[in-house]
Design a protein around this motif. Sequence first.
Motif, PDB file in Angstrom:
ATOM      1  N   GLN A 329       0.807  -1.211   0.000  1.00 44.35           N
ATOM      2  CA  GLN A 329       0.000   0.000   0.000  1.00 44.35           C
ATOM      3  C   GLN A 329       0.845   1.268   0.000  1.00 44.35           C
ATOM      4  O   GLN A 329       0.378   2.324  -0.433  1.00 44.35           O
ATOM      5  CB  GLN A 329      -0.922  -0.003   1.225  1.00 44.35           C
ATOM      6  CG  GLN A 329      -1.976  -1.105   1.209  1.00 44.35           C
ATOM      7  CD  GLN A 329      -2.985  -0.916   0.102  1.00 44.35           C
ATOM      8  OE1 GLN A 329      -3.481   0.191  -0.117  1.00 44.35           O
ATOM      9  NE2 GLN A 329      -3.308  -1.986  -0.612  1.00 44.35           N
ATOM     10  N   ASN A 330       2.084   1.183   0.471  1.00 42.28           N
ATOM     11  CA  ASN A 330       2.954   2.368   0.442  1.00 42.28           C
ATOM     12  C   ASN A 330       3.218   2.831  -0.983  1.00 42.28           C
ATOM     13  O   ASN A 330       3.455   4.011  -1.237  1.00 42.28           O
ATOM     14  CB  ASN A 330       4.286   2.069   1.140  1.00 42.28           C
ATOM     15  CG  ASN A 330       4.122   1.853   2.626  1.00 42.28           C
ATOM     16  OD1 ASN A 330       3.207   2.402   3.227  1.00 42.28           O
ATOM     17  ND2 ASN A 330       4.983   1.053   3.219  1.00 42.28           N
ATOM     18  N   THR A 333       0.876   5.648  -2.627  1.00 40.03           N
ATOM     19  CA  THR A 333       1.152   7.077  -2.476  1.00 40.03           C
ATOM     20  C   THR A 333       2.010   7.576  -3.625  1.00 40.03           C
ATOM     21  O   THR A 333       1.740   8.635  -4.213  1.00 40.03           O
ATOM     22  CB  THR A 333       1.861   7.340  -1.138  1.00 40.03           C
ATOM     23  OG1 THR A 333       1.054   6.852  -0.072  1.00 40.03           O
ATOM     24  CG2 THR A 333       2.131   8.822  -0.957  1.00 40.03           C
ATOM     25  N   GLN A 334       3.054   6.816  -3.959  1.00 42.54           N
ATOM     26  CA  GLN A 334       3.891   7.170  -5.100  1.00 42.54           C
ATOM     27  C   GLN A 334       3.067   7.188  -6.380  1.00 42.54           C
ATOM     28  O   GLN A 334       3.178   8.109  -7.206  1.00 42.54           O
ATOM     29  CB  GLN A 334       5.023   6.162  -5.236  1.00 42.54           C
ATOM     30  CG  GLN A 334       5.882   5.995  -4.000  1.00 42.54           C
ATOM     31  CD  GLN A 334       6.804   4.796  -4.127  1.00 42.54           C
ATOM     32  OE1 GLN A 334       6.950   4.225  -5.207  1.00 42.54           O
ATOM     33  NE2 GLN A 334       7.437   4.409  -3.030  1.00 42.54           N
ATOM     34  N   ARG A 336      -0.051   7.683  -6.781  1.00 44.11           N
ATOM     35  CA  ARG A 336      -0.999   8.795  -6.823  1.00 44.11           C
ATOM     36  C   ARG A 336      -0.319  10.086  -7.264  1.00 44.11           C
ATOM     37  O   ARG A 336      -0.838  10.818  -8.127  1.00 44.11           O
ATOM     38  CB  ARG A 336      -1.626   8.964  -5.439  1.00 44.11           C
ATOM     39  CG  ARG A 336      -2.817   9.911  -5.412  1.00 44.11           C
ATOM     40  CD  ARG A 336      -3.411  10.004  -4.011  1.00 44.11           C
ATOM     41  NE  ARG A 336      -3.835   8.684  -3.547  1.00 44.11           N
ATOM     42  CZ  ARG A 336      -3.277   8.039  -2.521  1.00 44.11           C
ATOM     43  NH1 ARG A 336      -2.229   8.570  -1.893  1.00 44.11           N
ATOM     44  NH2 ARG A 336      -3.735   6.871  -2.144  1.00 44.11           N
ATOM     45  N   GLU A 367      -6.530   2.610  -8.125  1.00 46.68           N
ATOM     46  CA  GLU A 367      -6.072   3.924  -7.665  1.00 46.68           C
ATOM     47  C   GLU A 367      -5.835   4.879  -8.830  1.00 46.68           C
ATOM     48  O   GLU A 367      -6.196   6.061  -8.761  1.00 46.68           O
ATOM     49  CB  GLU A 367      -4.784   3.765  -6.855  1.00 46.68           C
ATOM     50  CG  GLU A 367      -4.207   5.056  -6.326  1.00 46.68           C
ATOM     51  CD  GLU A 367      -5.086   5.690  -5.248  1.00 46.68           C
ATOM     52  OE1 GLU A 367      -5.098   6.929  -5.158  1.00 46.68           O
ATOM     53  OE2 GLU A 367      -5.763   4.944  -4.512  1.00 46.68           O
TER      54      GLU A 367
END
Length: 399
Positions: A329-330, A333-334, A336, A367
């Motif tokens: 899940q980290n 963020t990248q 996005r 996403e």
Amino acid sequence: MKDLWLWIVIAVVLVAVVAGLVGNRVGASRRRRAGGAPAAPPVAEAPPSPEPSSSTATAPEAPAVGRAVAEPDVAEAEVAPQLERPEPVAGRLARLRGRLARSGSPLGARLLAVLSRDHLTDDDWDELEETLLLADVGAGPTGEIVEALRTRVRVEGVKDPAAVRELLRSELLAIVDPTLDRSLSTERHPGPDGSGVPAVVLVVGVNGTGKTTTIGKLARVLVAEDRSVVLGAADTFRAAAADQLETWGSRVGVPTVRSDRDGADPAAVAFDAVRQGRAEGVDVVVVDTAGRLQNKAGLMDELGKITRVITKEAPLTEVLLVLDATTGQNGLTQARVFGEVAGVTGIVLTKLDGTARGGIVVAVQRELGVPVKLVGLGEGPDDLAPFDPEAFVDGLLGD
């Protein structure tokens, strides 16, 4: 009386001369009988030849008659490096399926174990949901899968293990979405002036995801498909990036355009790469970019400039975002940030075979709204393959 003495002196001299001549003849005769030979007269030594200078060419020494001529040493001869031939792309997804199955991924095994129980309680469905969340499927897709499975199990009353597996396979495949276009846009197309221009693929992503290595492997994929390629080393802030990219390209005969100095303008390097690709009539230009995620504004400025400069020579056909599948899940963020800044058209997931959390494929597609197009299968040079949803799901579930 004086005349008498004169004749006596003359006679003595004549006797002495005759005796000397006779003695010389006798000595020479004795030496011949003893096997001796007169010594050869001394010959004047020739002066040594001067050493040849570095700027003068010297003829090779002529071989003496009857002497064997040595063959040239093959090891000393300069031999052109042998170019590697990448593996065909067609059979690579079979390796993905096999590796996922052998990795003992708990996703498929645990889901099948829960669904095969005689009576599914609320606790069983909670366990199913937890398994999907731990596999990085994401909250939204997890809720959809669980709801669809509950409905079908209740309506169809599935109990047979084979039927349960097929039920789970169809739901996972639907959530991975096989309808998405996962092809790479790598075809030459007409330019603004009517002449053909190469496809331009911009590759983005943070450092540590295997971005530069992925570009090298992508070049091998394109060469395996008989495409001509030029690489652009526009990651000028990491000293080793250009060297690494050049090494990958040289193995398969692909040139790399790079700057002579560190910290050069990335947009200028990207522009030179596209210009060279257009001048040489190649099929695809692949451009590496810096993987710094210092802040959104700086990233937007840098990638925006690269895009503007490149499109003066040829339009962008692909923007690929490289993500490390093990970050889970980290990585979203990248994804996005790059999705908002770079206009990503496809995702490359690296290290997919090294993680049991294959659900990241679903999460990142949801996403960004763009498909996973390529996956990294391992550390080998040809361990990059087009993503196939069916092979991926079958690998998760095992045979």
